[in-house]
Scaffold this active site. Structure first.
Site, mmCIF file in Angstrom:
data_model
loop_
_atom_site.group_PDB
_atom_site.id
_atom_site.type_symbol
_atom_site.label_atom_id
_atom_site.label_comp_id
_atom_site.label_asym_id
_atom_site.label_seq_id
_atom_site.Cartn_x
_atom_site.Cartn_y
_atom_site.Cartn_z
ATOM 1 N N TRP A 177 -85.490 55.777 -31.819
ATOM 2 C CA TRP A 177 -84.456 54.890 -31.286
ATOM 3 C C TRP A 177 -84.381 53.548 -32.005
ATOM 4 O O TRP A 177 -83.679 52.647 -31.580
ATOM 5 C CB TRP A 177 -84.608 54.690 -29.777
ATOM 6 C CG TRP A 177 -84.004 55.830 -29.024
ATOM 7 C CD1 TRP A 177 -84.584 57.044 -28.803
ATOM 8 C CD2 TRP A 177 -82.706 55.897 -28.468
ATOM 9 N NE1 TRP A 177 -83.723 57.856 -28.131
ATOM 10 C CE2 TRP A 177 -82.558 57.174 -27.900
ATOM 11 C CE3 TRP A 177 -81.660 55.005 -28.389
ATOM 12 C CZ2 TRP A 177 -81.412 57.570 -27.264
ATOM 13 C CZ3 TRP A 177 -80.510 55.413 -27.738
ATOM 14 C CH2 TRP A 177 -80.389 56.677 -27.188
ATOM 15 N N ASN A 212 -86.399 58.172 -35.910
ATOM 16 C CA ASN A 212 -86.412 56.710 -35.963
ATOM 17 C C ASN A 212 -86.866 56.139 -34.623
ATOM 18 O O ASN A 212 -86.913 54.931 -34.451
ATOM 19 C CB ASN A 212 -85.029 56.165 -36.336
ATOM 20 C CG ASN A 212 -83.962 56.480 -35.306
ATOM 21 O OD1 ASN A 212 -83.990 57.532 -34.677
ATOM 22 N ND2 ASN A 212 -83.006 55.577 -35.135
ATOM 23 N N LEU A 265 -82.077 61.361 -35.816
ATOM 24 C CA LEU A 265 -81.821 59.923 -35.865
ATOM 25 C C LEU A 265 -80.947 59.558 -34.670
ATOM 26 O O LEU A 265 -79.872 60.125 -34.484
ATOM 27 C CB LEU A 265 -81.142 59.534 -37.175
ATOM 28 C CG LEU A 265 -81.918 59.894 -38.447
ATOM 29 C CD1 LEU A 265 -81.181 59.390 -39.669
ATOM 30 C CD2 LEU A 265 -83.327 59.363 -38.398
ATOM 31 N N GLU A 266 -81.418 58.621 -33.884
ATOM 32 C CA GLU A 266 -80.756 58.277 -32.631
ATOM 33 C C GLU A 266 -80.408 56.799 -32.576
ATOM 34 O O GLU A 266 -80.873 56.006 -33.383
ATOM 35 C CB GLU A 266 -81.673 58.647 -31.462
ATOM 36 C CG GLU A 266 -82.012 60.120 -31.432
ATOM 37 C CD GLU A 266 -83.057 60.471 -30.414
ATOM 38 O OE1 GLU A 266 -83.905 59.621 -30.093
ATOM 39 O OE2 GLU A 266 -83.040 61.617 -29.930
ATOM 40 N N ASN A 267 -79.588 56.465 -31.571
ATOM 41 C CA ASN A 267 -79.211 55.088 -31.283
ATOM 42 C C ASN A 267 -78.401 54.455 -32.409
ATOM 43 O O ASN A 267 -78.514 53.262 -32.677
ATOM 44 C CB ASN A 267 -80.457 54.239 -30.968
ATOM 45 C CG ASN A 267 -80.124 52.904 -30.364
ATOM 46 O OD1 ASN A 267 -79.078 52.726 -29.746
ATOM 47 N ND2 ASN A 267 -81.004 51.940 -30.546
#
Length: 142
Positions: free
Chosen positions: A93, A91, A128-130
């Site tokens: 971030w 994604n 998937l981050e943040n």
């Protein structure tokens, strides 16, 4: 006691089928580079057995976007060298993109399954981050 035995059996089965049956896992990410993917792999001197190029992005509505870095010739070349290809799903971030995907994950899962079959991939590396801590269960379920 029965739940403990069943859980223990599942854990033992998991480890014997993944850890003990396989050699070490040495994964290399390919995000972007000035050299070709094949040249990057050559620099590793056969030290990796899984490569994870950035081919899968998430759209603003939580669906799969296969970007221009997907390369069937590269995938075939890696397979000929016994290197698995597991593109990473990112994604980048973008919290809203990940949230959209996790709100309704089934279309994205269907997109991923279709891409794995179409390109003869070995899986997907989910990156998937943040995300907020309260989304950890949704991420785990995904």
């Amino acid at each position: 006691m029965r739940k403990f035995i069943i859980a223990g059996t599942i854990v033992i089965s998991f480890f014997t089928s993944t850890v003990f049956a396989a050699e070490r896992l040495s994964l290399g990410y390919i995000y972007s580079a000035s050299k070709s993917h094949s040249e990057i792999i050559e620099f590793t001197n056969n030290s990796i057995n899984v490569v994870s190029p950035t081919c899968f992005d998430i759209t603003t509505n939580g669906r799969l976007d296969i970007n221009g870095m997907i390369d069937q010739a590269f995938i075939d070349e890696m397979h000929s060298k016994n290197i698995k290809v597991t593109p990473f799903l990112s994604n980048h971030w973008g919290r809203k993109r990940a949230q959209a995907a996790l709100r309704n994950p089934y279309p994205l899962i269907e997109d991923l399954v279709n891409a794995i079959e179409k390109y003869n991939l070995d899986g997907v590396n989910v990156d998937l981050e943040n995300l907020e801590k309260k989304k950890k269960n949704a991420l785990t379920e995904f």
